[in-house]
Design an enzyme around this catalytic site. Structure first.
Site, PDB file in Angstrom:
ATOM      1  CB  SER A 120      -0.925   0.012   1.223  1.00 44.80           C
ATOM      2  OG  SER A 120      -0.163  -0.047   2.408  1.00 44.80           O
ATOM      3  CD  GLU A 153      -5.981   2.183  -2.982  1.00 42.59           C
ATOM      4  OE1 GLU A 153      -6.285   3.376  -2.915  1.00 42.59           O
ATOM      5  OE2 GLU A 153      -5.069   1.677  -2.317  1.00 42.59           O
ATOM      6  CG  ASN A 191      -2.627   2.881   3.330  1.00 42.10           C
ATOM      7  OD1 ASN A 191      -3.684   2.847   3.953  1.00 42.10           O
ATOM      8  ND2 ASN A 191      -1.763   1.889   3.361  1.00 42.10           N
TER       9      ASN A 191
END
Length: 291
Positions: A120, A153, A191
């Protein structure tokens, strides 16, 4: 285009176990790789407990549970991943560790196998650069708890081929997920917001502004979030939060991404979150979320 039938997941922690459930539940054959048999055994037990609860809640038929568990297997030998069509890495945020892992997998997997990282914060291009097949590498960041959250994502590295990205995108949809395309930048979408947001919440505790439970209550009540920041931090794990902060702060120098000192003290005290039974909150059991 690669036809995906067998899915590899590397790492059987909270995230890896959740990703494996998502893939197996969608009908794919799943192989989970970890370094310790006891960790794999715990992951299988958590998976079974989650699915049994799904049956109790009438969200799954008993026959489906049996089929999913038949599709699930674990191994501590990377060579056993040789028949995987796609492998999703879900290990901790350390570029050198990821490079070593993918180099090992590159040596045993056929050319058609797609490599994906659940990172992430670390650049997809940087991870792909050390794997030996950067054209067949893609970012697939699932969200905790992966077995319940639909967002993935999707990020392409600089050398990711369009065919690889398209195959991974369709695979994500075939698992019942909702892919969103992002650029290969630190934190991607989620994030970029969550790491500073979590650190702000931690600093409120450090400064004595409010207790952790009251911060969660305020956020859930006022903003309608199903989970407060302290609960989510405990689910992520304080050790993981530290690695996320170090990776993102190292790339951006964003002050709000710097790891708060309280996190380091909690790690030293063994207060890692739900997996250790104590983090910002206390837990009477360490069952998987939803089990």
């Amino acid at each position: 285009m690669t036809v995906i039938k067998t899915v590899g997941v590397v790492g059987s922690g909270t995230m890896g176990t959740g990703i494996a459930i998502v893939a197996a539940r969608a009908g794919f054959r799943v192989k989970v790789l970890d370094t310790k048999q006891e960790t794999l055994d715990r992951s299988r037990q958590q998976t079974l407990a989650f699915l049994e609860k799904s049956v109790q809640r009438k969200k799954l038929e008993p026959a489906q549970l049996e089929q999913i568990m038949q599709n699930w297997s674990g191994t501590i030998d990377a060579a056993d991943m040789a028949d995987c069509d796609i492998i999703i890495e879900a290990v901790f945020e350390d570029l050198a560790v990821k490079h070593q892992l993918f180099q090992r997998l590159h040596a045993v997997c056929p050319p058609h196998t797609i490599f994906a990282s659940n990172t992430s914060t670390i650049s997809i291009t940087e991870i792909a650069g050390g794997c030996g097949r950067d054209d067949r590498f893609v970012g697939m960041h699932f969200c905790l708890p992966a077995q319940l959250m639909k967002l993935v994502e999707m990020s392409a590295g600089m050398n990711t081929s369009e065919e690889t990205f398209s195959t991974a995108w369709e695979f994500s949809k075939a698992m019942g997920q909702k892919p969103v395309r992002t650029q290969d930048t630190p934190g991607f979408i989620l994030n970029y917001f969550l790491i500073p947001y979590h650190n702000d919440a931690i600093r409120l505790v450090e400064q004595g502004v409010a207790e952790a439970a009251d911060i969660d209550l305020a956020i859930k009540t006022a903003l309608g979030y199903p989970m407060g920041p302290m609960e989510l931090l405990d689910l992520v794990g304080l050790d993981t939060q530290r690695l996320l902060c170090e990776a993102m702060y190292g790339l951006t120098n964003e002050p709000r991404a710097a790891c708060p000192p309280l996190v380091k003290r909690m790690i030293a005290a063994g207060r890692l979150g739900k997996k250790s039974g104590k983090g910002f909150l206390n837990y009477t059991n360490t069952k998987m979320f939803g089990a």
